[in-house]
Design a protein around this motif. Structure first.
Motif, short mmCIF file in Angstrom:
data_model
loop_
_atom_site.label_atom_id
_atom_site.label_comp_id
_atom_site.label_asym_id
_atom_site.label_seq_id
_atom_site.Cartn_x
_atom_site.Cartn_y
_atom_site.Cartn_z
N ASP A 407 45.37 54.28 42.58
CA ASP A 407 44.94 53.83 43.90
C ASP A 407 44.32 54.97 44.69
O ASP A 407 44.77 56.13 44.61
CB ASP A 407 46.12 53.27 44.69
CG ASP A 407 46.71 52.03 44.05
OD1 ASP A 407 45.92 51.25 43.45
OD2 ASP A 407 47.94 51.84 44.14
N ARG A 436 33.42 50.61 42.02
CA ARG A 436 34.40 49.76 41.34
C ARG A 436 35.78 50.02 41.94
O ARG A 436 35.93 50.82 42.86
CB ARG A 436 34.42 50.06 39.83
CG ARG A 436 34.66 51.52 39.49
CD ARG A 436 34.89 51.75 38.01
NE ARG A 436 34.95 53.14 37.66
CZ ARG A 436 35.97 53.94 37.88
NH1 ARG A 436 37.06 53.46 38.48
NH2 ARG A 436 35.95 55.20 37.51
N ASP A 437 36.78 49.31 41.41
CA ASP A 437 38.15 49.52 41.88
C ASP A 437 38.69 50.86 41.38
O ASP A 437 38.20 51.41 40.38
CB ASP A 437 39.05 48.39 41.38
CG ASP A 437 38.68 47.04 41.99
OD1 ASP A 437 38.10 47.04 43.09
OD2 ASP A 437 38.96 46.01 41.35
#
Length: 623
Positions: A407, A436-437
């Motif tokens: 994260d 992107r994530d």
């Protein structure tokens, strides 16, 4: 004589110029002999065909005068905006060309000509569609001028087509000069803007057909579309060629590129592949060999690829033939001993045949003020990232996977080797990834391992689905993921913009230039639904629509340049007259002439700088 033959064989432009000279000589001879009719006039390679037969049709078409005036007024407003935009674009492009040490491909003189086979971006395979699109654009452009002449009561002296040798390069309408001067300033402005307006309207109609029913009937064909085959690669040795679709691996069908790559990763050193070239299928045996097909500068192994690939033969003393075997031999160790075939590296630079190097994701540079830089990593130096928070990273894909699982905001340990081969850990607080994530450490990464682009088969994919989606079709799930232009597919204007730059795709980060559904490219697509009955005719229709729209919008923008005798120059004169008429100046005619001539000279200088600016500065020793 042999040298002259080789010169012609290698220079398409020389052949074209020779043909133009021969045509000009023949046309002038026919003119001097009185063979040509009075309606045909010849001036060197330029031939004009004059007629008045279209005047009756224009008179009938001009009946709803209010409608045409309303449309022309809208077009005039758009033309004024385009004039300003084109003026700014030409100047900014000229300044950019002067600041660039090496001119790009689009700046080469031949690439400013819309001549298939001479222009590097316009292949001969689409010459009929380009010529047809150019003819349609010219007829519509000049026909609109003629229509507004009749709407405004301006008589037409003559009209016709202009040919450069056998190519239609223009059309013309000659309004009566006296009637033109007697018309109001607004009437003349609408008449001058009519051609640009008509080209824009035609572009909208053509692209609406293309993006809608035509491209909607086209789908990517199953299999892996081979866009390029690496020279001296295993695929090249097995006679796999550009334009093939690889439809099975080891006898098991593959529907997509991802399925092909997954099946290939699971296969052994020798793999059976079924290829479809459009005329039928064939099965070949491919003996895989691990090659370095590209390199980043300063990579730890010290290999520089110039043209042909270099083979990696061993890792830690183990023979390797595939990328999977390469990674297995490296294992979890941060470093490995890599051996390359120096004897086979005739077109490459190899510092040493065997070297112990760090194996990881090769960061080309650290982003200024990015997370890794904030953690103490130096700018301007490449590094090999070998682990993220203790998770082993051996190539760019593993780095993406490791960061995608973490994260933004988390602090991770990034272990990397710098140019001095020193192992350095960094405590990095992750930023959000821009595309992107997951997290981002602030580096740009070279594909492959340790600055080496590895390949054990030798083909690259032609992104048929992505290009289809950029034209408004359905390219399949994730077709445009990772493409710089992928975000353009969400709006009609985005699709138009994508269509305009697809022929120049390599300049915008696309792997191939898209010239339409031509030649071997048609093997990568299938026609479905109601258009299936047309078969290959659907591709021809799509090409005609694509190039007609492309040429129409280019012609409209070019004519908006504020330089005489283009439409933009004539409109500028109307605007200048309107402005100057309200200013207390004694010689208003001189003021209008100064404005229009200055604008034209600036445009001419800008175009010259765009095309020849680098050469001029180099000749003057300023670059």
């Amino acid at each position: 004589m042999n040298a002259l033959t080789e010169l012609f064989a290698e220079n398409t432009l020389l052949w074209v110029l020779t043909g133009v000279l021969a045509y000009s000589a023949a046309a002038i001879w026919l003119r001097n002999r009185g063979v040509l009719p009075e309606s045909v006039r010849v001036s060197g390679p330029v031939l004009t065909l004059r007629t008045l037969r279209g005047r009756v049709f224009l008179n009938r078409l001009a009946a709803p005068k209010r409608l045409w005036r309303a449309v022309a007024n809208l077009g005039l407003g758009g033309a004024l905006v385009a004039m300003i935009g084109s003026f700014v674009l030409i100047l900014s492009s000229a300044l950019s060309a002067l600041r660039t040490a090496q001119p790009s491909a689009i700046q080469q003189p031949q690439n400013f000509l819309i001549i298939p086979g001479v222009n590097d971006f316009l292949p001969l395979s689409v010459a009929p569609e380009i010529v047809a699109g150019l003819a349609i654009a010219m007829v519509v452009h000049e026909g609109a001028h003629g229509l507004l002449c009749r709407v405004e009561g301006i008589d037409i002296e003559s009209m016709g087509l202009v040919f450069f040798t056998l190519l239609p390069v223009g059309a013309f309408v000659e309004p009566n000069e006296e009637a033109t001067q007697e018309a109001s300033r607004g009437a003349r402005a609408r008449m001058f803007a009519a051609g640009v307006t008509a080209n824009t309207v035609l572009t909208v109609l053509v692209f609406a057909l293309l993006f809608g029913p035509v491209v909607g009937a086209i789908a990517p064909a199953p299999g892996y579309a081979v866009g390029e085959v690496t020279p001296e690669s295993p695929a090249a040795a097995a006679d796999i060629a550009h334009g093939d679709r690889l439809v099975a691996v080891g006898g098991a069908p593959v529907e997509t590129a991802d399925e092909f790559e997954a099946a290939l990763a699971d296969a052994g050193e020798t793999v059976s592949v079924t290829a479809d070239d459009g005329d039928g299928e064939r099965t070949v045996e491919v003996d895989r060999e691990l090659h370095v097909i590209g390199t980043a500068g300063g990579n730890p192994l010290g290999v520089t690829i110039e043209s042909e690939p270099v083979a990696i033969t061993e890792v830690n003393g183990e023979s390797v033939a595939t990328e999977r075997e390469f990674l297995a031999a490296v294992g979890d160790a941060e470093r490995a001993t890599v051996t390359v075939d120096a004897d086979g590296a005739a077109n490459a630079t190899v510092d040493t045949e065997t070297a112990e190097i760090p194996i990881g994701a090769y960061a080309l540079g650290v982003q200024e003020d990015g997370p890794l830089h904030a953690a103490g990593a130096p700018l301007g130096e490449p590094m090999t990232v070998v682990s993220i928070d203790g998770e082993r990273v051996r190539n760019n894909d593993e780095l993406s996977g490791a960061l995608g699982d973490r994260d933004p905001g988390a602090t991770v340990e990034v272990v990397a080797y710098g140019p001095d081969d020193e192992r350095v850990p960094y405590d990095v607080e992750l930023d959000p990834h821009p595309n992107r994530d997951g997290g981002f450490i602030g580096v740009s990464v070279f594909p492959g391992s340790s600055g080496l682009a590895l390949d054990d088969f030798g083909v690259s994919e032609y992104p048929a689905g992505a290009y289809l989606e950029l034209l408004g079709g359905d390219g399949g799930e994730g077709a445009t993921d990772g493409l710089a232009l992928g975000g353009l597919t969400g709006s009609p204007l985005g699709l138009v913009f994508a269509s305009l730059i697809l022929p120049l795709g390599s300049l915008f980060g696309l792997p191939f230039n898209f010239a339409g559904f031509t030649g071997e490219m048609t093997n990568f697509f299938v026609v479905e639904g109601a258009f299936a009955a047309l078969g290959g005719g659907t591709f021809l229709l799509a090409n005609l629509l694509f190039w007609t729209g492309w040429i129409n919008i280019q012609l409209a923008l070019f004519n908006c340049l504020p330089a005489f005798p283009l439409d933009g120059g004539r409109i500028l004169r109307m605007v200048a007259e309107a402005v100057v008429s309200r200013v207390p100046i004694s010689d208003r005619h001189a003021a209008v002439r100064t404005i229009t001539v200055s604008s034209g000279l600036v445009m001419l200088a800008g175009l010259i700088m765009m095309i020849f600016g680098n050469q001029i500065l180099m000749a003057l020793g300023l670059l």
